[in-house]
Each structure stands twice: as C-alpha cells, then as structure tokens.
Scaffold this motif. Structure first.
Motif, PDB file in Angstrom:
ATOM      1  N   MET A 294       0.835  -1.210   0.000  1.00  0.00           N
ATOM      2  CA  MET A 294       0.000   0.000   0.000  1.00  0.00           C
ATOM      3  C   MET A 294       0.862   1.248   0.000  1.00  0.00           C
ATOM      4  O   MET A 294       0.565   2.227  -0.705  1.00  0.00           O
ATOM      5  N   VAL A 295       1.954   1.240   0.778  1.00  0.00           N
ATOM      6  CA  VAL A 295       2.853   2.399   0.809  1.00  0.00           C
ATOM      7  C   VAL A 295       3.512   2.591  -0.550  1.00  0.00           C
ATOM      8  O   VAL A 295       3.575   3.705  -1.088  1.00  0.00           O
ATOM      9  N   LEU A 296       4.011   1.491  -1.141  1.00  0.00           N
ATOM     10  CA  LEU A 296       4.663   1.584  -2.447  1.00  0.00           C
ATOM     11  C   LEU A 296       3.670   2.014  -3.521  1.00  0.00           C
ATOM     12  O   LEU A 296       4.004   2.828  -4.392  1.00  0.00           O
ATOM     13  N   ALA A 297       2.449   1.481  -3.451  1.00  0.00           N
ATOM     14  CA  ALA A 297       1.438   1.849  -4.443  1.00  0.00           C
ATOM     15  C   ALA A 297       1.094   3.333  -4.353  1.00  0.00           C
ATOM     16  O   ALA A 297       0.931   4.006  -5.377  1.00  0.00           O
ATOM     17  N   ARG A 298       1.001   3.848  -3.130  1.00  0.00           N
ATOM     18  CA  ARG A 298       0.711   5.279  -2.974  1.00  0.00           C
ATOM     19  C   ARG A 298       1.845   6.129  -3.533  1.00  0.00           C
ATOM     20  O   ARG A 298       1.604   7.139  -4.208  1.00  0.00           O
TER      21      ARG A 298
ATOM     22  N   THR B  37      -1.840   1.231 -10.851  1.00  0.00           N
ATOM     23  CA  THR B  37      -0.847   0.853  -9.851  1.00  0.00           C
ATOM     24  C   THR B  37      -1.410  -0.138  -8.847  1.00  0.00           C
ATOM     25  O   THR B  37      -0.772  -1.151  -8.525  1.00  0.00           O
ATOM     26  N   GLY B  38      -2.609   0.136  -8.346  1.00  0.00           N
ATOM     27  CA  GLY B  38      -3.223  -0.761  -7.390  1.00  0.00           C
ATOM     28  C   GLY B  38      -3.545  -2.110  -7.964  1.00  0.00           C
ATOM     29  O   GLY B  38      -3.466  -3.131  -7.266  1.00  0.00           O
ATOM     30  N   GLY B  39      -3.908  -2.148  -9.246  1.00  0.00           N
ATOM     31  CA  GLY B  39      -4.208  -3.418  -9.865  1.00  0.00           C
ATOM     32  C   GLY B  39      -3.003  -4.332  -9.927  1.00  0.00           C
ATOM     33  O   GLY B  39      -3.149  -5.567  -9.949  1.00  0.00           O
ATOM     34  N   VAL B  40      -1.810  -3.768  -9.946  1.00  0.00           N
ATOM     35  CA  VAL B  40      -0.592  -4.569 -10.015  1.00  0.00           C
ATOM     36  C   VAL B  40      -0.057  -4.917  -8.630  1.00  0.00           C
ATOM     37  O   VAL B  40       0.372  -6.052  -8.374  1.00  0.00           O
ATOM     38  N   LEU B  41      -0.083  -3.947  -7.715  1.00  0.00           N
ATOM     39  CA  LEU B  41       0.589  -4.120  -6.422  1.00  0.00           C
ATOM     40  C   LEU B  41      -0.332  -4.586  -5.303  1.00  0.00           C
ATOM     41  O   LEU B  41       0.151  -5.115  -4.294  1.00  0.00           O
ATOM     42  N   LEU B  42      -1.646  -4.396  -5.421  1.00  0.00           N
ATOM     43  CA  LEU B  42      -2.535  -4.707  -4.314  1.00  0.00           C
ATOM     44  C   LEU B  42      -3.336  -5.993  -4.589  1.00  0.00           C
ATOM     45  O   LEU B  42      -3.570  -6.345  -5.721  1.00  0.00           O
TER      46      LEU B  42
END
Length: 341
Positions: free
Chosen positions: A167-171, A336-341
C-alpha cells in the motif's frame, strides 16, 4: 534599473523593476464570492441560533479541525514561498532542474519529498517557483507530488496500514505517476491565458531589503490563501455532517463505484495528507484499491486545494487543472493498485 533572471525550463526571464513595483492584485474567484455572499449570512445565523445542537456542534468541530490541521502547513508553505522569492537566486533552479521542460517535470515531482507538509503548503511554493523562472509544468508536478510522497505521509501510511508495504509503495508510485503525467499534460495542452497568478514582485530588487521583501510576500500570501482555506473547510464540514452513513454502505458493495465514490469523498472531505491514511484505513468496507484511490486523489484535489489554486492562479486554471488531475489520479491509482494490491 532592471535586472534579468536566468530562465529555467523554457520560461521567459522574470524582470524585477527597482523603480516601480506594480500593486499586487488579488485574482477574483467570483463563484466562491457569490456563494459566500448568498449562503454565509444565513448559515452563520443558523449556527448562532442552534449553536448547541449536535449537528451544529459536529459541523463546528469538523470545520475547525480541518482549518487548524491545515494552518501550520499553510504557514510553512507561505514562509517557504517568501523565502524563495526573497533569498533564492533564479540560477539555483537552473542548476537543479534540467533545461528541457519534459525532463524537468519528473525531477520536480521527485523533489516533492523535500516538503514535509500538506497541499496547503505546496500552492504558494509552486507560485513562488513560477515567479522565479521555473517552468509551470515542473512547478505543478511539484505541487501535486509534495503532499503525497514526502516522508511524513509515507510513514503515516505505513503506520495506518501495518504489514502492508504494498500500500505504501502503491501510494508512492501512483502519486509520482500522477504528478509527472499532469506536468507533461500541461506542456502538451496548457495555455498561458489559463494561468493568471496574482501580480507580484518576483526577484530581489538591488539595494532593497531582503527581509522586507520576505515579510511582505509572506504576509500577502498567508492572508490571501488563508481566506480560501476557510471557505474550503466550511464546505467540507457541511458534507461531513449532511451525508448519512447509509450512503457509504450503499457504494462499498460495487468495486468500481466504490473507487469513484472514495475519489469523490476525498475531494469533499479535504483531509490533510498526513491524516488521510488513517481515515482510509478506517473504511474497512471498501476494497484496498478504493482506499488507495482515496489517498492518491485527496492530496491532489480537494475543496480547499481547489479554492487555494483559484485564489493563487485563477479560476480558469483551477477548474481545468483540478478536473484533469482527478481523472489522471483515478487512472494511475487503478493501474498501480491493480498490479501491487
């Protein structure tokens, strides 16, 4: 006597006139002024009559909380703005930023990590950077990234979402991508007539007192931006009190509606970026992607920021820039969220 600053990123040189400094006029945001003139007197009368009722107490608490939460960072931003205008030579920016505007945009976006404050602080700083010769595209990239990628915000996000480094990296990545995309979009589609900053003296006048210039610039920017901050806080407080909890539950069941709803909620709640992660973490009924969107959109587009941008750069800029930023932020959050979360 005339002095010419070195242009940075393709911007015409800023000229300081020692003999005569034009008066500093405030840009007019007529819609807010009209709404304020129509709605503020009856609203204040209602609050005065029903001061002790729970709804009014809640409205008063939220309004004061938003204002007091943002005020220290607005103070920091206007102080930085005055210091940049009075003490920092234009050649410094020529050394820090690439000459090509397209390259200066991502560099300015990454430079947002140096300002540990919220969006209230970034507006006057961006205005001062433009006045010192920085290309507007790079200044706007800094304006958007500074509230979202600084160490204070990222640390708060890590605390609010323990055990979720994604979540931190995605933000971080979604915010940087949005800032860079908006800077490049301005280079491509932006027009000078949309950008109407207040008439102000830029650069140090030879023989003048730098501390006097700093004091005048700080006083003007703080009082000017502070008024728009209060208007935005009042609008956000009204939404907080008026919208029932059942509305939140209705939208949380749909994946895409929840993303759009939290994006809109971030705009109207106007929570400072240092605190929005904790609010996002409390929205447990929503998906991680929706909560990421809330944290990416909020520091870049909210009611008080739109008001501050309108007061600083003009309403023609604020309307177009805020609308485009909201769309780009949602898209970057989704990717971004679709890839990292």
């Amino acid at each position: 006597m005339h002095t010419t600053d070195v242009p940075v990123g393709g911007v015409e040189p800023a000229v300081a006139v020692a003999d005569e400094v034009p008066p500093r006029r405030l840009p007019r945001f007529w819609l807010l002024e009209l709404l304020g003139a129509i709605l503020l007197p009856p609203a204040l009368a209602y609050v005065a009559v029903r001061w002790n009722e729970p709804a009014v107490q809640a409205w008063r608490t939220v309004c004061i909380a938003i204002t007091m939460q943002a005020l220290p960072f607005l103070l920091l931003g206007t102080a930085l703005s005055g210091a940049i205008n009075a003490f920092v030579p234009a050649r410094v920016f020529g050394r820090l930023l690439p000459r090509r505007p397209a390259l200066a945009v991502p560099v300015a976006g990454v430079a947002g990590v140096v300002l540990p404050g919220c969006e209230c602080a970034s507006v006057p700083v961006a205005n001062s950077l433009i006045g010192r010769g920085v290309t507007p595209a790079a200044a706007f990239a800094f304006l958007l990234s500074a509230p979202a990628v600084n160490p204070v915000v990222l640390t708060a996000t890590a605390v609010a979402f323990p055990g979720s480094p994604g979540m931190v990296l995605a933000r971080l990545l979604a915010s940087l991508a949005t800032a860079a995309a908006m800077g490049w979009l301005w280079l491509w589609l932006g027009r000078e007539e949309w950008l109407k900053p207040a008439v102000r003296h830029t650069g140090h006048v030879p023989g003048g007192s730098r501390w006097r210039e700093f004091r005048r610039g700080f006083q003007h920017d703080f009082l000017h931006a502070g008024g728009f901050l209060v208007l935005g806080a009042m609008a956000a407080a009204t939404f907080n009190v008026a919208v029932p909890r059942s509305v939140l539950d209705t939208f949380s069941g749909s994946p895409w509606l929840s993303v759009l709803f939290l994006a809109a909620l971030a705009i109207v709640l106007a929570v400072c970026s240092e605190a929005d992660a904790f609010l996002a973490a409390s929205l447990t009924g929503f998906s991680p992607l929706a909560r990421l969107t809330f944290m990416v959109v909020g520091p870049m587009v909210d009611l008080k920021l739109i008001a501050l941008q309108a007061g600083t750069f003009g309403r023609a800029f604020a309307i177009r820039f805020s609308a485009a930023t909201a769309v780009v932020a949602v898209v970057c959050s989704a990717l971004t969220g679709g890839v990292l979360l």
